[in-house]
Design an enzyme around this catalytic site. Structure first.
Site, PDB file in Angstrom:
ATOM      1  N   LEU A  10       0.838  -1.197   0.000  1.00  0.00           N
ATOM      2  CA  LEU A  10       0.000   0.000   0.000  1.00  0.00           C
ATOM      3  C   LEU A  10       0.876   1.251   0.000  1.00  0.00           C
ATOM      4  O   LEU A  10       1.642   1.494   0.933  1.00  0.00           O
ATOM      5  CB  LEU A  10      -0.914  -0.004   1.230  1.00  0.00           C
ATOM      6  N   GLY A  13      -1.031   6.733   0.214  1.00  0.00           N
ATOM      7  CA  GLY A  13      -1.257   7.840   1.135  1.00  0.00           C
ATOM      8  C   GLY A  13      -0.552   9.128   0.738  1.00  0.00           C
ATOM      9  O   GLY A  13       0.472   9.121   0.047  1.00  0.00           O
ATOM     10  N   LYS A  24       5.445  10.752   0.371  1.00  0.00           N
ATOM     11  CA  LYS A  24       6.071  10.175   1.557  1.00  0.00           C
ATOM     12  C   LYS A  24       6.874   8.933   1.235  1.00  0.00           C
ATOM     13  O   LYS A  24       8.011   8.772   1.704  1.00  0.00           O
ATOM     14  CB  LYS A  24       5.010   9.842   2.612  1.00  0.00           C
ATOM     15  N   HIS A 375      49.749  16.108  -6.251  1.00  0.00           N
ATOM     16  CA  HIS A 375      49.115  17.213  -5.547  1.00  0.00           C
ATOM     17  C   HIS A 375      48.775  18.381  -6.471  1.00  0.00           C
ATOM     18  O   HIS A 375      49.396  18.600  -7.505  1.00  0.00           O
ATOM     19  CB  HIS A 375      49.991  17.750  -4.399  1.00  0.00           C
TER      20      HIS A 375
END
EC number: 2.7.7.23
Length: 500
Positions: A10, A13, A24, A375
Site C-alpha cells: 500500500l 497515502g 512520503k 598534488h
C-alpha cells in the site's frame, strides 16, 4: 502443490505530515526510498504476483515503481486508488490487479515501514500455514509500551484468540490501554479476503473502510484468525514525518554497520559511520571515523577508508587507501592511495598502485597503474599511461568554451610542475616537460617539451622603485647596488610592463 502468494504493497497515502512536495513513500533512508525497501522485502518472498497500490501523486510514484521493476527483475503491477477511502478500499484496489481466479495467500504490507524485511514476511506466511486448518487471516502484532496511534488487538477472554482490531479513534478507554497492537501487515486467504472486503462499511470515526474490520468478520464467520507476534518492533515502525524518518534512518544504519562488523569489517567509530544498504564490503576492511559509503559502493579486502571520506557508487580495490576524499562513480585500483582532500568525479579510473594526492580533482580520467598525480592538479577528460608522474599544479585544460577535448599522456612520462595540457594534445611514452610548460602541440616519445621566453633579471629594480622598503634594505645588505646604466629598452620594459 505449493500455495501461491501475492503481495500487495500500500503506497497511496498523501503523507501530509512530511510537509514535502515529494510523496512520503519516495523519501529515502539507507540509500533507498521507503517504497524500494518495501518492494525489496516483498520480492524476497518470491511471490507469484507483486502489486503496488498508488494514489497520491500516482504518476510520480508509478515511475518509481517502474524503475524498481527493472531493478528487481520482476513484474510489479500498479493498482490505482483514486479516492483515499481507507485501507480496506486500498486492498480492494490491489486485488483488482490480480487475476480473477487467483487462489492462495495475499500478503498486505505498507510502503512506509522501511525496516520490515523478507525474513519477517516469510515468518508471517509460515505462521499463516502452520495449522492443519488454513487461517483466514493472520495478523502481525507487537507490544508497544506507548501504543498511541496504533490499532489495538482485542482478544477473547476465554481462549486468548483475537476477537477484533479496534482503531484508536474508535477504542473505549479500556481498549485504549491495551499494549498489543496491529503492525499493519497481514496474510489473508484470497477467497476469504474477497468476500470480507465486500462486507466492509464506513460506520466508524473516520468514515472509511477499515481493513482491520476483516478480522472481526472472520471471527463472526467462525473462520480461523491467527496472530504472529513480532519481538523486534522497530521492523514495523512507520515514518509519518521527518523526525520519525530520521530515527528510522539512524536505526537502519546502526543495524547495517553492526552487520558488517560481525562479517569481519572494522568500523572504528560506528556513531559517525553511515553505510547504505546497497554497499558491499569485503573482510578486513577498515573504516575510520566520519565515513559515508553510499549507493552501490564496493570495497575490497584490506582496504582502508577514511577518516572523513564520502564515496558514492565507487569501487575500491584490495589494499587501497582512501583518506579525506569525496568520490562518486569512480574506480580505485588495488593498492592505490587517494587523498587527503582528493575529489574524484564520475568517470575516474585509477589503476593499481596509482596515487591521487592532496588537492587533486579528476573527472572522466583513466589513470594507469603506478601512475602518480601527487598534488594540486586537475585531470579532466584524460588518459594517462602506466608509471607516469604528473608534476604539482598541473592542469588538463579540457574546455575551450564550446566543447571539451581529451588529452592522452603515455607511459613513463615525467611532467614538470605547472604544466598546462591544452587539449586535444598527446604526450608520447617516456617524454618529459619542463616546469611551467604550456603544451599546445603533441610531444613525441622521449622528447623534452619546454615553452616560454628566456628569463631576464633586471638588476637594482627594488632599490629604484621600492626605496626604503624592507625588501630594499634586505637587498642592500646582500650587497646589491643601485644600477644607473640600464639599457634604454630595459627602462621601457619597466615603464610598459613590470611596474604595472
Amino acid at each position: 502443490m505449493p500455495v501461491q502468494t501475492a503481495v500487495v504493497v500500500l503506497a497511496a497515502g498523501a503523507g501530509t505530515r512530511m510537509r514535502s512536495k515529494t510523496p512520503k513513500v519516495l523519501h529515502t533512508l539507507g540509500g533507498r526510498t521507503m517504497l524500494a525497501h518495501s518492494l525489496y522485502a516483498a520480492a524476497e518472498v518470491d511471490p507469484t504476483h507483486l502489486v503496488t497500490v498508488v494514489g497520491h501523486d500516482k504518476e510520480r510514484v508509478g515511475v518509481a515503481v517502474s524503475a524498481l521493476e527493472a531493478e528487481l527483475g520482476r513484474p510489479i503491477a500498479i493498482a490505482v486508488q483514486d479516492e483515499q477511502n481507507g485501507t480496506g478500499h486500498a486492498v480492494e484496489c490491489g486485488l483488482s490487479a490480480l487475476p480473477a481466479d487467483f487462489r492462495g495467500t495475499v500478503l498486505v504490507t505498507a510502503a512506509d515501514v522501511p525496516l520490515l524485511d523478507g525474513r519477517t514476511l516469510h515468518a508471517l506466511v509460515d505462521e499463516h500455514h502452520s495449522e492443519p486448518t488454513p487461517s483466514a487471516v493472520t495478523v502481525l502484532t507487537f507490544t508497544a509500551p506507548e501504543p498511541r496511534g496504533y490499532g489495538r488487538i482485542v482478544r477473547l477472554p476465554h481462549d486468548g484468540e483475537i476477537a477484533e482490531i479496534v482503531e484508536e479513534a474508535d477504542a473505549t478507554e479500556e481498549q485504549a490501554a491495551i499494549t498489543e497492537v496491529n503492525a499493519g501487515v497481514y496474510a489473508f486467504d484470497a477467497e476469504f479476503l474477497r468476500s470480507a472486503l465486500g462486507q466492509l462499511n464506513a460506520n466508524n470515526a473516520q468514515g472509511e473502510l477499515y481493513l482491520t474490520d476483516v478480522v472481526k468478520i472472520a471471527r463472526e464467520a467462525g473462520a480461523p484468525v491467527f496472530a504472529a507476534h513480532l519481538a523486534d518492533s522497530a521492523k514495523v515502525a512507520g515514518a509519518n514525518d521527518r523526525v520519525q524518518l530520521s530515527r528510522l534512518a539512524a536505526e537502519l544504519n546502526r543495524r547495517t554497520v553492526e552487520n558488517w562488523m560481525r562479517a569481519g569489517v572494522t568500523v572504528v567509530d560506528p556513531s559517525t559511520t553511515w553505510i547504505d544498504v546497497g554497499v558491499t564490503l569485503a573482510r578486513d576492511v577498515t573504516i575510520h571515523p566520519g565515513v559515508q559509503l553510499l549507493g552501490t559502493t564496493a570495497v575490497g579486502e584490506d582496504a582502508v577508508i577514511g577518516p572523513d571520506t564520502t564515496l558514492t557508487d565507487v569501487t575500491v580495490g584490495e589494499g587501497a587507501s582512501v583518506v579525506r576524499t569525496h568520490g562518486s562513480e569512480s574506480t580505485i585500483g588495488a593498492g592505490a592511495t587517494v587523498g587527503p582532500f582528493s575529489y574524484l568525479r564520475p568517470g575516474t579510473v585509477l589503476g593499481a598502485s596509482g596515487k591521487l594526492g592532496a588537492f587533486v580533482e579528476t573527472k572522466n580520467a583513466d589513470i594507469g597503474a603506478h601512475t602518480k598525480v601527487p598534488h594540486l592538479t586537475y585531470v579532466g577528460d584524460a588518459t594517462i599511461g602506466e608509471y607516469s608522474n604528473i608534476g604539482a599544479s598541473s592542469v588538463f585544460v579540457n574546455y575551450d568554451g564550446v566543447a571539451k577535448s581529451r588529452t592522452v599522456v603515455g607511459s613513463h612520462v615525467r611532467t614538470g610542475s605547472d604544466t598546462m595540457f591544452v587539449a586535444p594534445v598527446q604526450v608520447g611514452d617516456g617524454a618529459y616537460t619542463g616546469a611551467g610548460t604550456v603544451l599546445r602541440f603533441d610531444v613525441p616519445p622521449g622528447a623534452l617539451a619546454v615553452s616560454g621566453g628566456k628569463q631576464r633579471n633586471i638588476d637594482g629594480w627594488v632599490q629604484r622603485n621600492r626605496p626604503g622598503t624592507a625588501a630594499a634594505e634586505a637587498a642592500a645588505a646582500a650587497g646589491l647596488h643601485h644600477s644607473s646604466d640600464l639599457h634604454e629598452t630595459e627602462k621601457q620594459d619597466l615603464k610598459d610592463g613590470i611596474e604595472q
